[in-house]
Motif scaffolding. Structure first.
Motif, short mmCIF file in Angstrom:
data_model
loop_
_atom_site.label_atom_id
_atom_site.label_comp_id
_atom_site.label_asym_id
_atom_site.label_seq_id
_atom_site.Cartn_x
_atom_site.Cartn_y
_atom_site.Cartn_z
N VAL A 29 0.86 -1.18 0.00
CA VAL A 29 0.00 0.00 0.00
C VAL A 29 0.90 1.23 0.00
O VAL A 29 1.15 1.86 1.03
N ASP A 30 1.42 1.56 -1.17
CA ASP A 30 2.29 2.73 -1.31
C ASP A 30 1.47 3.90 -1.87
O ASP A 30 0.26 3.80 -2.06
N ALA A 31 2.14 5.01 -2.12
CA ALA A 31 1.44 6.21 -2.58
C ALA A 31 0.66 5.96 -3.87
O ALA A 31 -0.47 6.44 -4.01
N ALA A 32 1.24 5.19 -4.79
CA ALA A 32 0.56 4.92 -6.05
C ALA A 32 -0.72 4.12 -5.83
O ALA A 32 -1.77 4.41 -6.43
N HIS A 71 8.06 5.44 5.05
CA HIS A 71 8.02 5.72 6.49
C HIS A 71 9.19 6.59 6.95
O HIS A 71 9.19 7.06 8.09
N PHE A 72 10.19 6.78 6.09
CA PHE A 72 11.33 7.59 6.49
C PHE A 72 10.93 9.07 6.55
O PHE A 72 9.96 9.48 5.90
N PRO A 73 11.65 9.87 7.36
CA PRO A 73 11.22 11.25 7.63
C PRO A 73 10.96 12.11 6.41
O PRO A 73 10.07 12.96 6.43
N ASP A 74 11.68 11.89 5.32
CA ASP A 74 11.49 12.75 4.15
C ASP A 74 10.20 12.45 3.39
O ASP A 74 9.78 13.24 2.53
N GLN A 75 9.55 11.32 3.71
CA GLN A 75 8.33 10.95 2.99
C GLN A 75 7.14 10.69 3.90
O GLN A 75 6.01 10.59 3.42
N MET A 76 7.39 10.58 5.21
CA MET A 76 6.32 10.13 6.11
C MET A 76 5.11 11.06 6.12
O MET A 76 3.96 10.61 6.07
N ALA A 77 5.33 12.37 6.18
CA ALA A 77 4.21 13.31 6.26
C ALA A 77 3.30 13.17 5.04
O ALA A 77 2.06 13.13 5.17
N ASP A 78 3.88 13.08 3.87
CA ASP A 78 3.09 12.94 2.65
C ASP A 78 2.36 11.60 2.62
O ASP A 78 1.19 11.51 2.22
N ALA A 81 -0.61 11.68 5.01
CA ALA A 81 -1.68 12.55 4.50
C ALA A 81 -2.52 11.84 3.44
O ALA A 81 -3.76 11.88 3.48
N VAL A 82 -1.86 11.16 2.49
CA VAL A 82 -2.63 10.51 1.43
C VAL A 82 -3.35 9.26 1.95
O VAL A 82 -4.50 8.99 1.58
N LEU A 83 -2.71 8.51 2.84
CA LEU A 83 -3.35 7.31 3.40
C LEU A 83 -4.57 7.70 4.22
O LEU A 83 -5.66 7.13 4.06
N HIS A 84 -4.41 8.67 5.10
CA HIS A 84 -5.54 9.07 5.94
C HIS A 84 -6.64 9.73 5.12
O HIS A 84 -7.83 9.60 5.45
N GLY A 85 -6.27 10.39 4.03
CA GLY A 85 -7.29 10.92 3.13
C GLY A 85 -8.12 9.82 2.52
O GLY A 85 -9.36 9.93 2.42
N VAL A 224 -3.45 11.53 15.57
CA VAL A 224 -2.34 10.57 15.51
C VAL A 224 -1.40 10.88 14.36
O VAL A 224 -0.22 10.52 14.42
N GLU A 225 -1.91 11.55 13.34
CA GLU A 225 -1.03 11.97 12.24
C GLU A 225 0.02 12.95 12.76
O GLU A 225 1.20 12.87 12.39
N ARG A 226 -0.40 13.86 13.63
CA ARG A 226 0.56 14.79 14.24
C ARG A 226 1.50 14.05 15.19
O ARG A 226 2.71 14.32 15.23
N LEU A 227 0.96 13.12 15.98
CA LEU A 227 1.77 12.36 16.92
C LEU A 227 2.88 11.58 16.20
O LEU A 227 4.02 11.52 16.67
#
Length: 256
Positions: A29-32, A71-78, A81-85, A224-227
């Motif tokens: 379950v990646d971004a694509a 899951h690494f810091p440079d990609q985790m926020a994005d 966001a897309v998963l929770h969306g 939890v996204e912020r956490l």
């Protein structure tokens, strides 16, 4: 790896939207994959004839989980966001979402399944949230599992990272049905219970029954996204767990 992460078609005279994860055997379950699922659901949201969605998968496993690299810091926020969306779209979707699972259904894959209305699995299914073993936690499952199976059972799976088989998953309430052929069972459920109904009435029933749940979980997902994306991301053990997994070695925790 196939170039198409998701197969999409309409079934049952256009009354059933079929979605099939199409990157076996892992179906990561990646971004694509997430964006394909979200787009397919969005495209049919206004279809007045639609009575249900069936999400299943190609290959022997539903999903091994989310992308470790994301899951690494440079990609985790994005990624969050897309998963929770996607999960919010599923929670607020105007018709029931049936999920048919075989084999492994782990991590982000199980989080996607949990956002559906009914989960049907095969006897060989294994379901779990192993994130804690990587020095992280499962943000969406931390919101969805307590709602589905209660706090105590949810904490069992979230704190240990263990996987459960079909029978235990059924007893816990993680899944709703166990069948040798979960896809066929889901289609039979649709034919018997949803096909005879007014799609319009069903939309109102879904909104009435799932509205409070959808709102509660949506708010918790933001928390939890912020956490995860602000606090957990700063820890040494998160990086150690992810790197150790990639290097196929036991992690060496510093507990900070």
């Amino acid at each position: 790896m196939t170039d198409t992460p998701l197969q999409t078609w309409l079934d049952r005279d256009g009354r059933l939207l079929r979605l099939r994860l199409n990157r076996p055997k892992a179906n990561i379950v990646d971004a694509a994959m997430i964006k394909a699922l979200d787009a397919a659901l969005a495209a049919q949201k206004g279809n007045k004839n639609l009575s249900a969605v069936l999400l299943d998968h190609a290959g022997p496993h539903f999903s091994f989980g989310a992308s470790i690299e994301e899951h690494f810091p440079d990609q985790m926020a994005d990624m969050l966001a897309v998963l929770h969306g996607l999960l919010k779209r599923m929670l607020f979707y105007p018709c029931p979402i049936l999920v048919a699972v075989r084999g492994q259904c782990l991590g982000g894959g199980l989080e996607v399944a949990l956002a559906g209305s009914m989960i049907l699995c095969s006897p060989d299914a294994k379901l779990g949230q192993p994130e804690i073993k990587l020095g992280v936690f499962a943000p969406a499952a931390s919101c969805l599992l307590p709602e589905r199976i209660g706090p105590a059972a949810a904490e069992d799976l979230l704190y240990t990272g263990r996987s459960v088989g079909a029978d235990e998953a059924l007893r816990m309430g993680v899944v709703d049905r166990v069948s040798e052929d979960p896809e066929a069972a889901a289609l039979a459920w649709f034919d018997e219970h949803y096909a005879p109904l007014s799609a319009c009435a069903l939309r109102f029933a879904v909104k009435a029954a799932r509205g409070a749940l959808a709102h509660r979980v949506s708010l918790r997902l933001d928390e939890v996204e912020r956490l995860c994306g602000v606090d957990l991301i700063k820890t040494k053990d998160m990086m150690e767990g992810l790197v150790a997994f990639q290097e196929k070695r036991p992690p060496e925790w510093s507990n900070c």
